[in-house]
Design a protein around this motif. Structure first.
Motif, PDB file in Angstrom:
ATOM      1  N   LYS A  79      98.090   5.315 -52.985  1.00  0.00           N
ATOM      2  CA  LYS A  79      98.883   6.313 -53.713  1.00  0.00           C
ATOM      3  C   LYS A  79     100.372   5.985 -53.640  1.00  0.00           C
ATOM      4  CE  LYS A  79      95.795  10.321 -53.501  1.00  0.00           C
ATOM      5  NZ  LYS A  79      95.591  11.687 -52.960  1.00  0.00           N
ATOM      6  N   LYS A  80     100.819   5.586 -52.446  1.00  0.00           N
ATOM      7  CA  LYS A  80     102.231   5.240 -52.275  1.00  0.00           C
ATOM      8  C   LYS A  80     102.608   4.082 -53.206  1.00  0.00           C
ATOM      9  CE  LYS A  80     105.491   3.528 -48.756  1.00  0.00           C
ATOM     10  NZ  LYS A  80     105.762   2.226 -49.362  1.00  0.00           N
ATOM     11  N   ILE A  81     101.753   3.070 -53.251  1.00  0.00           N
ATOM     12  CA  ILE A  81     102.023   1.895 -54.082  1.00  0.00           C
ATOM     13  C   ILE A  81     101.995   2.265 -55.561  1.00  0.00           C
ATOM     14  CG2 ILE A  81     101.098  -0.358 -54.775  1.00  0.00           C
ATOM     15  CD1 ILE A  81     100.110  -0.632 -51.826  1.00  0.00           C
ATOM     16  N   ILE A  82     101.039   3.118 -55.954  1.00  0.00           N
ATOM     17  CA  ILE A  82     100.926   3.509 -57.361  1.00  0.00           C
ATOM     18  C   ILE A  82     102.146   4.318 -57.794  1.00  0.00           C
ATOM     19  CG2 ILE A  82      99.649   5.020 -58.946  1.00  0.00           C
ATOM     20  CD1 ILE A  82      97.077   4.042 -57.577  1.00  0.00           C
ATOM     21  N   ILE A  83     102.617   5.226 -56.928  1.00  0.00           N
ATOM     22  CA  ILE A  83     103.814   6.011 -57.272  1.00  0.00           C
ATOM     23  C   ILE A  83     105.017   5.091 -57.457  1.00  0.00           C
ATOM     24  CG2 ILE A  83     105.456   7.702 -56.377  1.00  0.00           C
ATOM     25  CD1 ILE A  83     103.021   9.142 -55.111  1.00  0.00           C
ATOM     26  N   GLU A  84     105.166   4.084 -56.569  1.00  0.00           N
ATOM     27  CA  GLU A  84     106.245   3.108 -56.742  1.00  0.00           C
ATOM     28  C   GLU A  84     106.088   2.373 -58.063  1.00  0.00           C
ATOM     29  OE1 GLU A  84     106.035   0.621 -53.324  1.00  0.00           O
ATOM     30  OE2 GLU A  84     107.005   2.050 -51.986  1.00  0.00           O
ATOM     31  N   ARG A  85     104.846   2.059 -58.401  1.00  0.00           N
ATOM     32  CA  ARG A  85     104.573   1.364 -59.655  1.00  0.00           C
ATOM     33  C   ARG A  85     104.948   2.229 -60.859  1.00  0.00           C
ATOM     34  NH1 ARG A  85     104.500  -3.016 -62.487  1.00  0.00           N
ATOM     35  NH2 ARG A  85     103.080  -2.934 -64.236  1.00  0.00           N
ATOM     36  N   PHE A 113      91.702 -27.228 -63.608  1.00  0.00           N
ATOM     37  CA  PHE A 113      91.472 -26.833 -62.220  1.00  0.00           C
ATOM     38  C   PHE A 113      92.759 -26.218 -61.672  1.00  0.00           C
ATOM     39  CE2 PHE A 113      88.638 -30.514 -62.841  1.00  0.00           C
ATOM     40  CZ  PHE A 113      87.420 -29.967 -62.452  1.00  0.00           C
ATOM     41  N   GLY A 114      92.650 -25.065 -61.048  1.00  0.00           N
ATOM     42  CA  GLY A 114      93.838 -24.428 -60.485  1.00  0.00           C
ATOM     43  C   GLY A 114      93.451 -23.262 -59.607  1.00  0.00           C
ATOM     44  N   GLY A 115      94.442 -22.506 -59.165  1.00  0.00           N
ATOM     45  CA  GLY A 115      94.182 -21.330 -58.358  1.00  0.00           C
ATOM     46  C   GLY A 115      93.439 -20.273 -59.164  1.00  0.00           C
ATOM     47  N   THR A 116      92.754 -19.379 -58.449  1.00  0.00           N
ATOM     48  CA  THR A 116      92.005 -18.315 -59.116  1.00  0.00           C
ATOM     49  C   THR A 116      92.305 -16.977 -58.462  1.00  0.00           C
ATOM     50  OG1 THR A 116      90.123 -19.016 -57.751  1.00  0.00           O
ATOM     51  CG2 THR A 116      90.103 -19.665 -60.061  1.00  0.00           C
ATOM     52  N   GLY A 117      91.836 -15.908 -59.104  1.00  0.00           N
ATOM     53  CA  GLY A 117      92.121 -14.566 -58.638  1.00  0.00           C
ATOM     54  C   GLY A 117      93.334 -13.990 -59.353  1.00  0.00           C
ATOM     55  N   TYR A 118      93.710 -12.755 -58.963  1.00  0.00           N
ATOM     56  CA  TYR A 118      94.744 -12.032 -59.696  1.00  0.00           C
ATOM     57  C   TYR A 118      95.684 -11.306 -58.739  1.00  0.00           C
ATOM     58  CZ  TYR A 118      91.515 -12.838 -63.553  1.00  0.00           C
ATOM     59  OH  TYR A 118      90.701 -13.424 -64.471  1.00  0.00           O
ATOM     60  N   TYR A 119      96.943 -11.264 -59.128  1.00  0.00           N
ATOM     61  CA  TYR A 119      97.934 -10.534 -58.346  1.00  0.00           C
ATOM     62  C   TYR A 119      97.899  -9.068 -58.755  1.00  0.00           C
ATOM     63  CZ  TYR A 119     102.309  -9.361 -56.024  1.00  0.00           C
ATOM     64  OH  TYR A 119     103.255  -8.799 -55.198  1.00  0.00           O
ATOM     65  N   SER A 120      97.291  -8.250 -57.898  1.00  0.00           N
ATOM     66  CA  SER A 120      97.254  -6.816 -58.157  1.00  0.00           C
ATOM     67  C   SER A 120      98.218  -6.089 -57.240  1.00  0.00           C
ATOM     68  CB  SER A 120      95.836  -6.273 -57.971  1.00  0.00           C
ATOM     69  OG  SER A 120      95.308  -6.658 -56.709  1.00  0.00           O
ATOM     70  N   ASN A 121      98.413  -6.639 -56.048  1.00  0.00           N
ATOM     71  CA  ASN A 121      99.330  -6.065 -55.072  1.00  0.00           C
ATOM     72  C   ASN A 121      99.592  -7.133 -54.022  1.00  0.00           C
ATOM     73  OD1 ASN A 121      99.360  -4.321 -52.189  1.00  0.00           O
ATOM     74  ND2 ASN A 121     100.709  -3.561 -53.813  1.00  0.00           N
ATOM     75  N   TYR A 152      85.191 -13.903 -53.760  1.00  0.00           N
ATOM     76  CA  TYR A 152      84.815 -13.544 -52.392  1.00  0.00           C
ATOM     77  C   TYR A 152      85.080 -12.068 -52.138  1.00  0.00           C
ATOM     78  CZ  TYR A 152      84.543 -13.826 -47.291  1.00  0.00           C
ATOM     79  OH  TYR A 152      84.196 -13.625 -45.967  1.00  0.00           O
ATOM     80  N   GLU A 153      86.151 -11.552 -52.725  1.00  0.00           N
ATOM     81  CA  GLU A 153      86.439 -10.113 -52.722  1.00  0.00           C
ATOM     82  C   GLU A 153      86.772  -9.725 -54.160  1.00  0.00           C
ATOM     83  OE1 GLU A 153      86.983  -6.223 -51.796  1.00  0.00           O
ATOM     84  OE2 GLU A 153      86.235  -7.755 -50.400  1.00  0.00           O
ATOM     85  N   ALA A 154      86.125  -8.672 -54.661  1.00  0.00           N
ATOM     86  CA  ALA A 154      86.251  -8.303 -56.062  1.00  0.00           C
ATOM     87  C   ALA A 154      87.697  -8.066 -56.474  1.00  0.00           C
ATOM     88  CB  ALA A 154      85.428  -7.057 -56.340  1.00  0.00           C
ATOM     89  N   ALA A 155      88.012  -8.436 -57.712  1.00  0.00           N
ATOM     90  CA  ALA A 155      89.341  -8.211 -58.281  1.00  0.00           C
ATOM     91  C   ALA A 155      89.304  -6.946 -59.125  1.00  0.00           C
ATOM     92  CB  ALA A 155      89.749  -9.406 -59.137  1.00  0.00           C
ATOM     93  N   VAL A 156      90.099  -5.961 -58.725  1.00  0.00           N
ATOM     94  CA  VAL A 156      90.165  -4.685 -59.435  1.00  0.00           C
ATOM     95  C   VAL A 156      91.629  -4.366 -59.711  1.00  0.00           C
ATOM     96  CG1 VAL A 156      89.619  -2.223 -59.367  1.00  0.00           C
ATOM     97  CG2 VAL A 156      88.080  -3.877 -58.265  1.00  0.00           C
ATOM     98  N   ASN A 157      91.957  -4.111 -60.942  1.00  0.00           N
ATOM     99  CA  ASN A 157      93.351  -3.800 -61.290  1.00  0.00           C
ATOM    100  C   ASN A 157      93.598  -2.300 -61.116  1.00  0.00           C
ATOM    101  OD1 ASN A 157      95.972  -3.834 -62.168  1.00  0.00           O
ATOM    102  ND2 ASN A 157      95.532  -4.581 -64.225  1.00  0.00           N
ATOM    103  N   TRP A 158      93.505  -1.862 -59.868  1.00  0.00           N
ATOM    104  CA  TRP A 158      93.681  -0.440 -59.558  1.00  0.00           C
ATOM    105  C   TRP A 158      95.143  -0.003 -59.709  1.00  0.00           C
ATOM    106  CZ3 TRP A 158      97.045   0.407 -55.539  1.00  0.00           C
ATOM    107  CH2 TRP A 158      97.296  -0.673 -54.686  1.00  0.00           C
ATOM    108  N   ASN A 159      96.050  -0.962 -59.696  1.00  0.00           N
ATOM    109  CA  ASN A 159      97.483  -0.667 -59.758  1.00  0.00           C
ATOM    110  C   ASN A 159      98.039  -0.790 -61.173  1.00  0.00           C
ATOM    111  OD1 ASN A 159      99.920   0.029 -58.592  1.00  0.00           O
ATOM    112  ND2 ASN A 159     100.417  -2.050 -57.940  1.00  0.00           N
TER     113      ASN A 159
END
Length: 891
Positions: A226-232, A573-581, A748-755
């Motif tokens: 919640k703190k991160i989302i409010i900042e967002r 070929f490169g890095g994978t995953g997403y910057y969500s936080n 390995y850990e799901a990517a969710v754009n919760w932010n």
């Protein structure tokens, strides 16, 4: 303090490296510490300047200052403001010859603003508690100044900087001296006219109110989320309300039309009334942007303020400035990079400080501190090679500060910061790591936001041309302007910089990079870029090898000895995953970890997150038909030690245990040789050792394409293909032990754009599945992998086995012959030769026969490249070469 000094001595007693023939093995636990843990310079090193900055670990009076960063949940040490330091420097150990003694200061850096005579110098620092006369002194350290640096220009002392800021408003950007010239010079500037029209429309906009930039549902989120989302929700509010004030001030200086400054005043008074502790302008980014806007108006519009209004502005600027400054001395200057401050708030504070320098008594201390830290530490995430440790995705966040603080401190000091060695190499870093029309390096936080040149990069590169005389940079910018004309609308963040440095009818010489070396090493940040055709990277093959001396600090990742391959401008070929936080579960368990990169896991365990998990680039060779790089990640593995990162795991209730992919794997050696061969081939040769047998997994990740495994009749070989729209891509991995392959499209850990993070166009990012392949050995203490990747427009070739005896594989693919020693118990060896292209690379002890003649390396253990150029043999030989931090900042 005695315990701290003992700790320093234990660091200095350890040799950074031991050398055997051509190979250097680094033994330091870390090369860059999160906060400074040892003094610099020491141990008699020869410094690469005639005026080094003296740096030392800070204390709170009892212990060494630990990491505390803006935006971190780690509480600030309440005692860091209770300390004062002094420095003594002399030509003898008695401190009687050529003595330089500092005044008392609150911070732990002392840049020398005078040229030292060649020879040996001795120095020490002391500290005392605030209000005390009891000084505790460090041991005496020594260094050497080489006579070859005698004529280097030195930045002036802060007294001269402060004197230059005396005088009447407007002080910012030297406007009280150059204002009339600025006005006249831009009268016929088309960009200025376009901007003035833009400013006319700005005045029609309503006054902003304190409300979110976007609304995001927080239902079901925990307290931290919640703190991160409010900042967002409020992220960008400060810029949205502050930029119009700045722009109207600029319009006034361009036109002398008081309508602009009067509307700026109306808006600035509205900002001044906003709650500095409220959600809208309370965090460091939004408050900093408001602080900068208030400084802009107070300076440019000073003559339009009543005495009461001046007090209003001075008071709110002081409140917001102190909130930044009071957390800086004895903390910020020590950090490898407190990102938020270096990226944004240092610039905000500097602009506001200059605006009130003669009106707010504390402001002289603020400016003194910033100038000293800038002189001692810039550029924080590079040294001289022009690179930026965190990758190009987050490099962009620093662009405005790099440009405007270089301009500002240059105005004050007379030093042209655009001529620093790092600055002069910066165009090459940009050109090699993000060519126009092509993807970038696919590494570090937010790399996925720049699948092509984006606006901020385009504007930054263009801004540099106003201060640099580099024909390759000019070519780069011309290419970008041709391909992305819509980016240049004349109201971007670098407009004012262009107006300040505007010259009608600029004559910018242009040179294509087609004749530059195909390979360039950026050793201080740990990147080697290899290109088939640098001038046509959007149509050809490019590859990169990474191994960073900074480790996975800040926005960097645990990606030592990883590689990226781009073809026809796109990432294969490169890095994978997403910057969500910065540190949610997906970030810490996958995106930031080695599991997301084309590197190697040991017993499925990642490299360390933190400065301790470092790598480096010992070698690189640029050839005509063969490009070569060597990365060393031998120090990258083990349990996480960084308290900062352990705290980040704790915040999200995750333990960095072996079950979660972290822990001690016992890796003692990981050197990766990488070659790019003409014709569309990448060759990897990995030397791997551990304390005990481990299962080694070499990984391949495709962020945009699909991987399909292929059956292999040979247990010691695994093959897969990548389905693309660009051509044919396949890979074969060889070892001296049976291999197993797993291909999947799960994180390995799901990517969710919760932010609800967005891309550079403001669209909410979709987190799609991506494809991964892992090829794993049986448990081995010593192992070698050989990987051959083919990337072609047409069909790929069958790899033929010529022989395989005593672990020495001899393979033929296309016109290239490849020999590799795959038995980990035997000495490593790799040899690649092309008959038609008349090129040969050799590493190890295999006999070298080239064009009917025997060759041997000049230094045992080196890497050699032989090629025919103009009917003559061109021989290049590379041995391990240390990055600057290991050469000079030895602990």
């Amino acid at each position: 303090m005695k315990n701290i000094i003992a700790l320093f001595l234990s660091f200095t007693a350890v040799s950074v490296f031991s050398q055997q023939s051509a190979i250097i093995k680094l033994t330091a636990e870390k090369l860059h510490s999160r906060v400074r843990e040892w003094p610099y310079p020491l141990n008699g090193i020869t410094v690469p300047t005639n005026a080094p900055a003296l740096l030392w670990p800070a204390t709170n009076g009892k212990d060494m200052v630990k990491p505390m960063e803006s935006g971190s949940e780690v509480p600030e040490d309440p005692n860091i403001g209770n300390i004062r330091y002094k420095v003594m420097l002399a030509g003898d150990t008695n401190f009687s010859k050529d003595l330089i003694a500092s005044a008392e200061q609150r911070w732990a850096v002392y840049p020398l603003h005078q040229a030292l005579k060649p020879g040996k110098w001795y120095w020490k620092y002391g500290y005392a508690l605030k209000g005390s006369t009891q000084w505790t002194w460090s041991p005496v350290y020594d260094f050497v100044v080489d006579a070859k640096y005698a004529n280097e220009k030195v930045s002036p002392p802060v007294s001269e900087v402060l004197k230059r800021n005396e005088g009447s408003h407007p002080l910012l950007w030297d406007m009280n001296r150059i204002g009339e010239d600025f006005y006249k010079n831009n009268l016929n500037n088309p960009e200025a006219k376009k901007f003035i029209a833009f400013a006319e429309k700005l005045m029609l906009a309503p006054l902003p109110t304190e409300k979110p930039q976007r609304v995001i549902d927080t239902t079901g989120k925990n307290k931290l989320e919640k703190k991160i989302i409010i900042e967002r929700m409020y992220h960008g509010f400060g810029d949205a309300v502050g930029n119009p004030v700045r722009n109207l001030c600029i319009a006034y200086q361009l036109t002398k039309d008081e309508r602009f400054i009067q509307d700026a005043k109306r808006r600035a008074l509205n900002l001044a009334a906003m709650n500095p502790d409220g959600l809208a302008t309370g965090d460091d980014f939004t408050s900093g942007a408001v602080l900068e806007a208030l400084g802009w108006f107070y300076d440019a519009g000073y003559q339009f303020l009543t005495p009461q209004e001046k007090e209003i502005f001075k008071n709110i600027i002081t409140i917001r400035a102190k909130r930044v400054y009071n957390h800086l001395p004895n903390r910020f200057e020590l950090h490898v990079s407190d990102n938020h401050v270096w990226q944004i708030t240092l610039r905000n504070l500097a602009i506001a400080t200059v605006a009130v320098i003669n009106d707010v008594p504390e402001a002289k201390e603020w400016l003194t501190y910033m100038y000293e830290v800038w002189s001692a530490r810039f550029p924080v995430l590079g040294t001289t090679d022009g690179g930026w440790h965190e990758g190009n995705g987050y490099f962009r966040v620093n662009f405005k500060s790099i440009i405007y603080l270089s301009q500002m401190f240059g105005d004050f000091s007379g030093v042209d910061y655009f001529k620093l060695p790092w600055m002069e190499n910066l165009p090459y870093y940009m050109l090699y790591t993000h060519p126009n029309g092509a993807a970038s390096t696919a590494i570090g936080d937010m790399w996925e936001n720049i699948p092509y040149i984006v606006k901020g990069e385009a504007w930054f590169a263009d801004a540099l041309t106003y201060k640099m005389n580099n024909p390759y940079l000019n070519w780069y910018v011309n290419e970008i302007k041709r391909d992305y004309p819509s980016y240049y609308h004349g109201t971007d963040d670098f407009l004012f910089f262009r107006l300040l440095n505007y010259k009608p009818n600029r004559n910018l010489p242009v040179t294509s990079p087609e004749n530059l070396p195909k390979t360039r090493k950026f050793g201080d940040v740990g990147v080697v870029a290899m290109h088939e055709d640098l001038a046509k990277a959007d149509k050809t093959l490019s590859s990169y090898l990474f191994s960073s001396p900074f480790g996975s600090s800040g926005h960097g990742h645990a990606s030592q000895n990883s590689f990226t391959v781009n073809y026809k401008g796109k990432v294969i070929f490169g890095g994978t995953g997403y910057y969500s936080n910065f540190s949610d579960k997906h970030n810490l368990l996958f995106y930031r970890s080695s599991k997301a990169y084309n590197t190697i896991l040991a017993d499925s365990l990642n490299q360390k997150i933190g400065e301790e998990g470092y790598g480096w680039i010992p070698r690189a060779i640029s050839g005509k038909h063969i490009q070569y790089a060597l990365g060393d990640a031998s120090n990258a593995y083990g349990a996480i030690k960084s308290e900062f990162w352990l705290d980040r795991f704790k915040q999200i209730n995750v333990v960095p245990s072996k079950a979660n992919g972290y822990g001690e794997s016992g890796v003692t050696l990981y050197r990766r040789h990488m070659l790019q061969l003409d014709g569309g081939y990448i060759v990897l040769y990995d030397e791997l050792e551990a304390k005990t047998p481990v299962k080694w997994t070499t990984q391949f990740h495709c962020p945009y394409y699909t991987i399909k495994g292929k059956n292999s009749a040979k247990a010691k070989q695994q093959n897969f293909i990548v389905q693309t729209d660009l051509g044919n891509v396949n890979a074969s991995v060889f070892a001296n032990t049976p291999l197993k392959m797993a291909v999947h499209n799960q994180f390995y850990e799901a990517a969710v754009n919760w932010n609800k993070v967005t891309n550079d166009e403001g669209q909410i990012k979709e987190f799609k599945d991506q494809w991964h392949a892992g090829i794993t050995s049986e448990p081995k203490q010593k192992l070698r992998f050989l990987t051959i990747i083919q990337i072609k427009d047409g069909k790929t070739e069958v790899i033929k086995t010529i022989s395989n005896k005593n672990g020495l594989a001899n393979l033929q693919v296309g016109e290239w012959n490849i020999q590799a020693q795959l038995d980990g118990e035997k000495k490593a060896a790799l040899q690649v030769s092309g008959k038609t292209l008349k090129s040969l690379f050799s590493y190890g002890n295999l006999p070298v026969q080239f064009e009917g003649k025997a060759y041997s390396p000049k230094i045992t253990g080196s890497s050699i490249l032989l090629e025919i150029e103009d009917s003559r043999v061109n021989q290049q030989e590379a041995i391990d070469e240390l990055p600057d931090v290991a050469q000079y900042d030895k602990n």
